[in-house]
Design a protein around this motif. Structure first.
Motif, PDB file in Angstrom:
ATOM      1  N   PHE A 233     111.991  69.859 -24.596  1.00  0.00           N
ATOM      2  CA  PHE A 233     111.955  68.532 -24.006  1.00  0.00           C
ATOM      3  C   PHE A 233     112.384  68.616 -22.537  1.00  0.00           C
ATOM      4  O   PHE A 233     113.028  69.585 -22.122  1.00  0.00           O
ATOM      5  N   SER A 234     112.074  67.572 -21.767  1.00  0.00           N
ATOM      6  CA  SER A 234     112.422  67.583 -20.345  1.00  0.00           C
ATOM      7  C   SER A 234     112.795  66.189 -19.860  1.00  0.00           C
ATOM      8  O   SER A 234     112.329  65.183 -20.400  1.00  0.00           O
ATOM      9  N   LEU A 235     113.645  66.149 -18.836  1.00  0.00           N
ATOM     10  CA  LEU A 235     114.071  64.886 -18.244  1.00  0.00           C
ATOM     11  C   LEU A 235     112.932  64.244 -17.470  1.00  0.00           C
ATOM     12  O   LEU A 235     112.719  63.037 -17.522  1.00  0.00           O
ATOM     13  N   PHE A 236     112.192  65.060 -16.719  1.00  0.00           N
ATOM     14  CA  PHE A 236     111.067  64.581 -15.924  1.00  0.00           C
ATOM     15  C   PHE A 236     109.753  65.029 -16.553  1.00  0.00           C
ATOM     16  O   PHE A 236     109.684  66.123 -17.117  1.00  0.00           O
ATOM     17  N   PRO A 237     108.692  64.244 -16.435  1.00  0.00           N
ATOM     18  CA  PRO A 237     107.378  64.714 -16.887  1.00  0.00           C
ATOM     19  C   PRO A 237     106.977  65.978 -16.121  1.00  0.00           C
ATOM     20  O   PRO A 237     107.317  66.130 -14.948  1.00  0.00           O
ATOM     21  N   LYS A 238     106.252  66.880 -16.769  1.00  0.00           N
ATOM     22  CA  LYS A 238     105.870  68.138 -16.130  1.00  0.00           C
ATOM     23  C   LYS A 238     105.074  67.897 -14.856  1.00  0.00           C
ATOM     24  O   LYS A 238     105.230  68.620 -13.860  1.00  0.00           O
ATOM     25  N   SER A 239     104.213  66.887 -14.860  1.00  0.00           N
ATOM     26  CA  SER A 239     103.429  66.593 -13.660  1.00  0.00           C
ATOM     27  C   SER A 239     104.330  66.259 -12.481  1.00  0.00           C
ATOM     28  O   SER A 239     104.032  66.595 -11.330  1.00  0.00           O
TER      29      SER A 239
END
Length: 498
Positions: A233-239
């Motif tokens: 999971f990530s805090l910011f979108p990958k884009s």
């Protein structure tokens, strides 16, 4: 035979899980701590995706007239602090016990996990010390041209809109704050305030949208960090992180070829930090980009939300608006060029009272998470084990009728100098307190003050017929910050009509 052993293994696992759950569900009862019975899977987090966490925190404060309340983050016991005295201990006096946040974005998300908001010691201490130099009075005053330009564009944007009752406040103000924070963080010129469109605005717009998958990302980061690396999971979108990298690489190369030894803004501080290293170790590009990203993310949405709520409340409180206008007009008339100086605006009692009251009622993140590094004696009746998450319930205290009478009423007079001195310490924590208080506090205050001031000097803000009253406004349910969950509209009536 294989089937038999498979059944035995399943029965053992179920039995183990059952007895483990029974033991955990009695955790706070054994310690005599008030609590609600936990859900066997979600623990106390059954409100997620159904109501904003801030609303739930207020309810927990009001339902329990106690200094603390026991909860479960899924199967993990945690403690909500409703006492200003204990809050002071956690945030300041006993900070060495609570240096770290509980939330984490994990090693699989370097940009989300290595920023000042999410990282822990020893990296946090090094970053905090180095980044503090960005927010000195002289550095903030140097932001005057940027603030003047963007507030002027904000007024022009409204002026150029034919039907001013169709301007979504949340979009308008996050266009404005995207420009301010993106320029400060990445050193680039953006045009979202005037046009509502910009490559960086496309990124921040994505931050504002929560679907089921992104909601799971944030729920894990904030309440179940062990899942973050497992599911990446990530805090910011990958884009967004890919865009940050491209932009930062371009602007850093441009800045390095022109910059002198003096650090003038946030970008310069980041580049200097990379050159010098920290703790005798090289500072990676991920760490540098992470600081720029969190400065933008942590500032644009929260400041935009406060501007939205302040503007909406002022529309329904014409007496407050008129008092504010008179204060600002007097200062404007004293200015040679009609501009509002950062220092002078910071000294005005009423606009600061308006901003503080908005933050009291609509603090974007009204709960401050920490995790106990060692066994900790909360009071004479309770000691919590090391690893227990703590949540200081700031928004609960800020809605306590015994501290702030009639708390649902927007009343800036609470924060006028003659009244503010009577407010109990540690019952007003919109920026936290102690060593981990919000480092961008003063920059955010400047952005909010100037946004409000320039609007009020140019427009009388009035409600749109049939619009919900401030206390009827819905909050975002899928996200974790306290932001509007619906479009808010007002009418901007020019004060300069011929």
């Amino acid at each position: 035979m294989i089937a038999f052993f498979s059944i035995v293994i399943v029965v053992c696992i179920i039995t183990w899980g059952y007895f483990r759950w029974v033991n955990l569900s009695q955790f706070w009862k054994r310690r005599g701590v008030p609590h609600l019975p936990p859900h066997p899977i979600l623990g106390s987090l059954t409100f997620l995706q159904r109501k904003n966490p801030a609303t739930w925190m207020i309810e927990m404060y009001q339902n329990f007239n106690t200094p603390y309340v026991g909860i479960w983050l899924f199967w993990r016991p945690a403690l909500i602090i409703n006492s200003p005295e204990i809050a002071k201990n956690v945030l300041v006096k006993d900070f060495d016990y609570f240096r770290d946040r509980f939330l984490s974005s994990g090693s699989s998300d370097p940009v989300g996990g290595l920023n000042l908001f999410t990282t822990n010691d020893p990296l946090w201490s090094s970053l905090r010390r180095r980044l503090t130099s960005t927010f000195t009075s002289s550095k903030l005053k140097a932001m005057q041209p940027l603030i003047d330009t963007k507030t002027s564009e904000l007024v022009k944007r409204i002026q150029s809109t034919e039907d001013k009752t169709k301007i979504s406040l949340r979009y308008l103000f996050t266009d404005f704050t995207t420009d301010i924070f993106a320029t400060a963080a990445f050193g680039i010129k953006t045009n979202a305030t005037l046009t509502g469109k910009d490559p960086m605005r496309t990124i921040t717009a994505a931050f504002m949208k929560f679907d089921l998958y992104r909601g799971l990302n944030w729920i894990s980061i904030f309440f179940f960090p062990k899942l973050v690396d497992i599911f990446r999971f990530s805090l910011f979108p990958k884009s967004a992180t890919d865009h940050f990298r491209r932009v930062f690489n371009i602007v850093s190369q441009q800045r390095l070829s022109k910059r002198n030894s003096e650090s003038k803004d946030f970008l310069d501080v980041l580049l200097k930090m990379k050159e010098e290293g920290a703790n005798a170790e090289a500072i990676s590009d991920d760490i540098i980009i992470a600081q720029a990203a969190i400065f933008l993310f942590g500032g644009f949405e929260t400041s935009g939300s406060i501007l939205s709520f302040a503007t909406y409340e002022l529309a329904f409180h014409q007496d407050v608006q008129e008092k504010l206008y008179n204060e600002l007009k007097e200062v404007q008339m004293q200015s040679k060029d009609g501009r509002l100086d950062i220092t002078k605006l910071a000294e005005l009692p009423y606009i600061n009272a308006v901003a503080k009251e908005t933050l009291r009622k609509y603090v974007p993140m009204g709960w401050l998470d920490r995790v106990a590094a060692m066994d900790y004696k909360v009071d004479d009746n309770l000691t919590i084990p090391a690893g227990t998450p703590i949540y200081v319930n700031a928004i609960g205290m800020q809605h306590d009728s015994n501290i702030y009478p009639d708390p649902e009423t927007f009343n800036p007079d609470r924060f006028l100098p003659e009244n503010a001195k009577n407010i109990q310490p540690y019952t007003y924590l919109p920026f936290g307190d102690g060593p981990r208080h919000c480092i961008g506090k003063r920059f955010a205050q400047i952005s909010v003050r100037h946004g409000i001031a320039n609007l009020i000097l140019n427009y009388q803000i009035v409600p749109v017929p049939g619009a919900p009253k401030p206390n009827e406004v819905e909050f975002e349910k899928q996200g974790l910050f306290l932001v509007p969950g619906q479009h808010l509209y007002v009418n901007f009536v020019s004060r300069n009509q011929d």
